[in-house]
Each structure stands twice: as structure tokens, then as C-alpha cells.
Enzyme design. Structure first.
Site, PDB file in Angstrom:
ATOM      1  N   TYR A 195       0.856  -1.226  -0.016  1.00 57.75           N
ATOM      2  CA  TYR A 195      -0.084  -0.064  -0.018  1.00 57.75           C
ATOM      3  C   TYR A 195       0.845   1.190  -0.100  1.00 57.75           C
ATOM      4  O   TYR A 195       0.775   2.139  -0.814  1.00 57.75           O
ATOM      5  CB  TYR A 195      -0.827  -0.006   1.023  1.00 57.75           C
ATOM      6  CG  TYR A 195      -2.239   0.256   0.903  1.00 57.75           C
ATOM      7  CD1 TYR A 195      -2.783   0.915  -0.219  1.00 57.75           C
ATOM      8  CD2 TYR A 195      -3.434  -0.097   1.762  1.00 57.75           C
ATOM      9  CE1 TYR A 195      -4.087   0.983  -0.674  1.00 57.75           C
ATOM     10  CE2 TYR A 195      -4.657   0.240   1.443  1.00 57.75           C
ATOM     11  CZ  TYR A 195      -4.999   0.775   0.301  1.00 57.75           C
ATOM     12  OH  TYR A 195      -6.384   1.016  -0.045  1.00 57.75           O
TER      13      TYR A 195
ATOM     14  N   GLU B 218       2.361   6.254  -7.006  1.00 57.95           N
ATOM     15  CA  GLU B 218       1.408   7.196  -7.674  1.00 57.95           C
ATOM     16  C   GLU B 218       1.761   8.679  -7.294  1.00 57.95           C
ATOM     17  O   GLU B 218       1.652   9.525  -8.127  1.00 57.95           O
ATOM     18  CB  GLU B 218      -0.108   6.994  -6.781  1.00 57.95           C
ATOM     19  CG  GLU B 218      -0.650   5.596  -7.062  1.00 57.95           C
ATOM     20  CD  GLU B 218      -1.952   4.923  -6.384  1.00 57.95           C
ATOM     21  OE1 GLU B 218      -2.599   6.160  -5.874  1.00 57.95           O
ATOM     22  OE2 GLU B 218      -2.055   3.916  -6.313  1.00 57.95           O
TER      23      GLU B 218
HETATM   24  C1  LIG Z   1     -11.228  11.188  -8.179  1.00 59.06           C
HETATM   25  C2  LIG Z   1      -9.944  11.878  -7.492  1.00 59.06           C
HETATM   26  C3  LIG Z   1      -9.091  11.298  -6.637  1.00 59.06           C
HETATM   27  C4  LIG Z   1      -8.172  12.046  -6.243  1.00 59.06           C
HETATM   28  C5  LIG Z   1      -6.901  11.009  -5.335  1.00 59.06           C
HETATM   29  C6  LIG Z   1      -7.550  10.929  -3.965  1.00 59.06           C
HETATM   30  C7  LIG Z   1      -6.552  10.073  -3.481  1.00 59.06           C
HETATM   31  C8  LIG Z   1      -7.039   9.221  -2.342  1.00 59.06           C
HETATM   32  C9  LIG Z   1      -5.876   8.519  -1.693  1.00 59.06           C
HETATM   33  C10 LIG Z   1      -6.186   6.936  -2.110  1.00 59.06           C
HETATM   34  C11 LIG Z   1      -5.058   6.048  -2.097  1.00 59.06           C
HETATM   35  C12 LIG Z   1      -5.095   4.900  -2.779  1.00 59.06           C
HETATM   36  C13 LIG Z   1      -3.810   4.308  -3.038  1.00 59.06           C
HETATM   37  C14 LIG Z   1      -3.847   3.006  -3.752  1.00 59.06           C
HETATM   38  O1  LIG Z   1      -4.507   3.186  -5.034  1.00 59.06           O
HETATM   39  C15 LIG Z   1      -2.545   2.519  -3.716  1.00 59.06           C
HETATM   40  C16 LIG Z   1      -2.652   0.984  -3.917  1.00 59.06           C
HETATM   41  O2  LIG Z   1      -3.820   0.189  -4.089  1.00 59.06           O
HETATM   42  S1  LIG Z   1      -1.254   0.152  -3.745  1.00 59.06           S
HETATM   43  C17 LIG Z   1      -1.755  -1.379  -3.794  1.00 59.06           C
HETATM   44  C18 LIG Z   1      -1.788  -2.009  -2.214  1.00 59.06           C
HETATM   45  N1  LIG Z   1      -3.272  -1.842  -2.202  1.00 59.06           N
HETATM   46  C19 LIG Z   1      -3.985  -2.591  -1.432  1.00 59.06           C
HETATM   47  O3  LIG Z   1      -3.708  -3.452  -0.671  1.00 59.06           O
HETATM   48  C20 LIG Z   1      -5.514  -2.215  -1.555  1.00 59.06           C
HETATM   49  C21 LIG Z   1      -6.221  -2.608  -0.257  1.00 59.06           C
HETATM   50  N2  LIG Z   1      -7.472  -2.129  -0.457  1.00 59.06           N
HETATM   51  C22 LIG Z   1      -8.450  -2.881  -0.719  1.00 59.06           C
HETATM   52  O4  LIG Z   1      -8.395  -4.225  -0.913  1.00 59.06           O
HETATM   53  C23 LIG Z   1      -9.957  -2.345  -1.134  1.00 59.06           C
HETATM   54  O5  LIG Z   1      -9.516  -1.439  -2.100  1.00 59.06           O
HETATM   55  C24 LIG Z   1     -10.367  -2.054  -0.115  1.00 59.06           C
HETATM   56  C25 LIG Z   1     -11.915  -1.391  -0.462  1.00 59.06           C
HETATM   57  C26 LIG Z   1      -9.811  -1.108   0.816  1.00 59.06           C
HETATM   58  C27 LIG Z   1     -11.024  -3.591   0.600  1.00 59.06           C
HETATM   59  O6  LIG Z   1     -11.581  -3.362   1.531  1.00 59.06           O
HETATM   60  P1  LIG Z   1     -12.749  -4.501   1.972  1.00 59.06           P
HETATM   61  O7  LIG Z   1     -13.509  -3.963   3.072  1.00 59.06           O
HETATM   62  O8  LIG Z   1     -13.591  -4.954   0.732  1.00 59.06           O
HETATM   63  O9  LIG Z   1     -11.802  -5.607   2.417  1.00 59.06           O
HETATM   64  P2  LIG Z   1     -12.139  -7.210   2.355  1.00 59.06           P
HETATM   65  O10 LIG Z   1     -11.260  -7.609   1.284  1.00 59.06           O
HETATM   66  O11 LIG Z   1     -11.588  -7.763   3.833  1.00 59.06           O
HETATM   67  O12 LIG Z   1     -13.637  -7.630   1.964  1.00 59.06           O
HETATM   68  C28 LIG Z   1     -14.670  -7.466   3.111  1.00 59.06           C
HETATM   69  C29 LIG Z   1     -15.865  -8.458   2.933  1.00 59.06           C
HETATM   70  O13 LIG Z   1     -16.377  -8.297   1.644  1.00 59.06           O
HETATM   71  C30 LIG Z   1     -15.982  -9.412   0.864  1.00 59.06           C
HETATM   72  N3  LIG Z   1     -15.744  -8.913  -0.599  1.00 59.06           N
HETATM   73  C31 LIG Z   1     -15.322  -7.745  -1.105  1.00 59.06           C
HETATM   74  N4  LIG Z   1     -15.078  -7.884  -2.370  1.00 59.06           N
HETATM   75  C32 LIG Z   1     -15.606  -8.957  -2.778  1.00 59.06           C
HETATM   76  C33 LIG Z   1     -15.612  -9.489  -4.023  1.00 59.06           C
HETATM   77  N5  LIG Z   1     -15.318  -9.093  -5.001  1.00 59.06           N
HETATM   78  N6  LIG Z   1     -15.929 -10.775  -4.068  1.00 59.06           N
HETATM   79  C34 LIG Z   1     -16.531 -11.593  -2.810  1.00 59.06           C
HETATM   80  N7  LIG Z   1     -16.459 -10.904  -1.639  1.00 59.06           N
HETATM   81  C35 LIG Z   1     -16.029  -9.680  -1.510  1.00 59.06           C
HETATM   82  C36 LIG Z   1     -14.866 -10.160   1.490  1.00 59.06           C
HETATM   83  O14 LIG Z   1     -14.681 -11.616   1.155  1.00 59.06           O
HETATM   84  C37 LIG Z   1     -15.238  -9.789   2.771  1.00 59.06           C
HETATM   85  O15 LIG Z   1     -15.915 -10.721   3.392  1.00 59.06           O
HETATM   86  P3  LIG Z   1     -16.034 -11.196   4.905  1.00 59.06           P
HETATM   87  O16 LIG Z   1     -16.530  -9.910   5.532  1.00 59.06           O
HETATM   88  O17 LIG Z   1     -17.153 -12.471   4.744  1.00 59.06           O
HETATM   89  O18 LIG Z   1     -14.530 -11.617   5.464  1.00 59.06           O
END
Ligand SMILES: CCCCCCCCCCCCC[C@@H](O)CC(=O)SCCNC(=O)CCNC(=O)[C@H](O)C(C)(C)COP(=O)(O)OP(=O)(O)OC[C@H]1O[C@@H](n2cnc3c(N)ncnc32)[C@H](O)[C@@H]1OP(=O)(O)O
Length: 242
Positions: free
Chosen positions: A164, A171
Site C-alpha cells: 500500500y 502514484e
Molecule cells: C477522483 C479524484 C481522486 C483524487 C485522489 C484521491 C486520493 C485518495 C487516496 C487513495 C490512496 C489509494 C492508493 C492506492 O491506489 C494504492 C494501492 O492500491 S497500492 C496496492 C496495495 N493496495 C491494497 O492492498 C489495496 C487494499 N485495498 C483494498 O483491498 C480495497 O480497496 C478495499 C476497498 C480497501 C478493501 O476493503 P474491504 O473492506 O473490501 O476488504 P476485504 O477484502 O476484507 O472485504 C470485506 C468483505 O467483503 C468481501 N468482498 C469484498 N469484495 C468482494 C468480491 N469482489 N467478491 C466477493 N467478496 C468480496 C470479502 O470477502 C469480505 O467478506 P467477509 O466479511 O465475509 O470476510
């Protein structure tokens, strides 16, 4: 009375059947979606590795994968819809910020400004995004199929700790590299006087975008740390509603 109770039971059964059908449809769609996205990001990883092995350089790498990247990153908008309709338990805001900032990086920065496409920072965020998304979508896929290998779960909730911040560095350095080009060319900007009587300076918009990482990124990062504690250590986390 008896017939009312019977009606109630029939209604309950119908409702339960509808719920089951909806949840089966949602699971089928999510499985298809996650498999497609895992495949898409794997294709990107292979294309990047092949390009580098063949050319021995990253010059031209972005151009070579641009179409695939734009397609799969833009398609991720669907995820905001998943949260909005409640088929995944994730915040619309958290997902929206993550997806929109990526789309902004792809379309309005990297794709629009040719002069920065060969910057090392572009390669940095591309590699980081690719590793993250292959892990993330394969995690969701295996979880839906009830066959989640521990190393994928471990990778999903540990790699982000390093990836992250690295992605954010890539970016921010890319936007920083874009600033002089945007200032020189005046792209996406509107100067007064004009017939709409509106002024817009993309240069300052980019500076605001960079500054907005300061309040927004920690929220995404801490959200992931909370998810990590919940999934890997079984902690019960009470999240604030959207
Ligand atoms: C418009 C102008 C914009 C101007 C700029 C603004 C700047 C803003 C700053 C933003 C910075 C972002 C930087 C970023 O781009 C850099 C990178 O990404 S670098 C790479 C590293 N990144 C990561 O590791 C990303 C981590 N983030 C994420 O994974 C997601 O984006 C996030 C939304 C944060 C994930 O959160 P979530 O709550 O979804 O986590 P979980 O994965 O644990 O999921 C929760 C539960 O939901 C179920 N789930 C979610 N998605 C799915 C799916 N597609 N299919 C099935 N199930 C799904 C998941 O299984 C979990 O279920 P449970 O609760 O049963 O465990």
C-alpha cells in the site's frame, strides 16, 4: 386465523426462496467477476514480465499494456455497485475512494500525459497494483468456492502492509512528474475570459489530489489493518456505518 398463519408460512417460504435465489445469483456473479479480474491482472503481470524480458527495459511498457490496464481497472467500478446493492460487506465510501483514485491515476494522469509514461514511478505502481489485485481477487474467488489456501489469505492480509505505501509512493511521484507538463501545456484547464465565465486549473487540481492522500490514505490503510485483525486474528471489529 389458521388460514392467516398458513398464508404467513407460505409468504415466509416464498421470501426465503427469493432470498436464496438472489444470494445464489450474487454468488455466481461474484465468482465469475473475481475469476475474470484475477485472469485480467494475471494477463497484465505476464505481459509486463514478457515485455521486460524481451526488451530489457521498461521504456514503452506502459503503452504496451495500456488497453488491458484501462479495461480491468475501469471495470472495477462494478465493485462500488456490489457494495451499494449489498452483495458484499464493504463500505461504499472506502471502495469508492480506492477505485476512483485508481481510475483517476490511469485515465487522467498516466494515459493522458505521454511524457510521464516511462517514469519509473509508473512501473512501481503498476507492479504493486498487479501483485495486489492478483492476490485480492484470487482470495475472493477461493473464498467463494470454499477452498481458500492459507497462503492466499495470509498474502491478502499481510502484503498490503508494504504494498500500500509503495503504491502510494509510485502514484504520488507520478502525479508530481506530471505537474510541469500540465503547467506548460495547460491541459484540461480553462482560463478566463471564456464564454462560460468559468476558470479551472488542472495543475492546482493535481496538487489538491496529492494533498488529499494525507487524510484519505491513512483511513484506507487503517481499514485494511482492522480487516487483517478481524480475518487473521478473529477480532470482532465494530465498523462505523457509511
Ligand atoms: C477522483 C479524484 C481522486 C483524487 C485522489 C484521491 C486520493 C485518495 C487516496 C487513495 C490512496 C489509494 C492508493 C492506492 O491506489 C494504492 C494501492 O492500491 S497500492 C496496492 C496495495 N493496495 C491494497 O492492498 C489495496 C487494499 N485495498 C483494498 O483491498 C480495497 O480497496 C478495499 C476497498 C480497501 C478493501 O476493503 P474491504 O473492506 O473490501 O476488504 P476485504 O477484502 O476484507 O472485504 C470485506 C468483505 O467483503 C468481501 N468482498 C469484498 N469484495 C468482494 C468480491 N469482489 N467478491 C466477493 N467478496 C468480496 C470479502 O470477502 C469480505 O467478506 P467477509 O466479511 O465475509 O470476510
Amino acid at each position: 386465523m389458521a388460514s392467516g398463519e398458513e398464508d404467513g408460512t407460505v409468504d415466509d417460504k416464498e421470501n426465503n426462496n427469493k432470498k436464496k435465489t438472489k444470494s445464489a445469483l450474487a454468488t455466481a456473479w461474484l465468482t465469475f467477476y473475481n475469476i475474470a479480474m484475477t485472469a485480467g491482472w494475471l494477463v497484465l503481470a505476464i505481459a509486463m514480465a514478457r515485455f521486460y524480458i524481451q526488451k530489457g527495459s521498461t521504456k514503452g511498457l506502459y503503452r504496451s499494456i495500456a488497453r488491458t490496464l484501462k479495461f480491468f481497472q475501469t471495470f472495477a467500478l462494478v465493485e462500488v455497485g456490489h457494495c451499494a446493492i449489498g452483495i458484499v460487506r464493504t463500505s461504499v465510501i472506502v471502495t469508492g475512494v480506492q477505485v476512483c483514485s485508481r481510475i483517476f491515476m490511469v485515465w487522467f494522469i498516466t494515459n493522458s500525459i505521454r511524457q510521464i509514461q516511462n517514469e519509473e514511478s509508473v512501473i512501481l505502481f503498476l507492479v504493486v497494483w498487479t501483485l495486489t489485485e492478483i492476490t485480492r481477487y484470487s482470495y475472493y474467488t477461493f473464498k467463494l468456492l470454499h477452498h481458500l489456501p492459507y497462503f492466499i489469505k495470509w498474502a491478502r492480509y499481510n502484503l498490503f502492509i508494504i504494498l500500500y505505501p509503495l503504491g502510494v509512493i509510485g502514484e504520488l511521484l507520478t502525479i508530481y512528474a506530471a505537474l510541469p507538463v500540465v503547467r506548460r501545456t495547460g491541459m484540461y484547464s480553462m482560463r478566463l475570459p471564456n464564454k462560460y465565465n468559468v476558470s479551472f486549473d488542472y495543475y492546482y487540481c493535481l496538487i489538491i489530489a496529492m494533498l488529499s492522500y494525507i487524510p484519505l490514505f491513512p483511513q484506507l490503510y487503517f481499514h485494511m489493518l482492522r480487516q487483517r485483525r478481524r480475518v487473521l486474528h478473529g477480532e470482532v471489529i465494530v465498523e462505523k456505518d457509511d
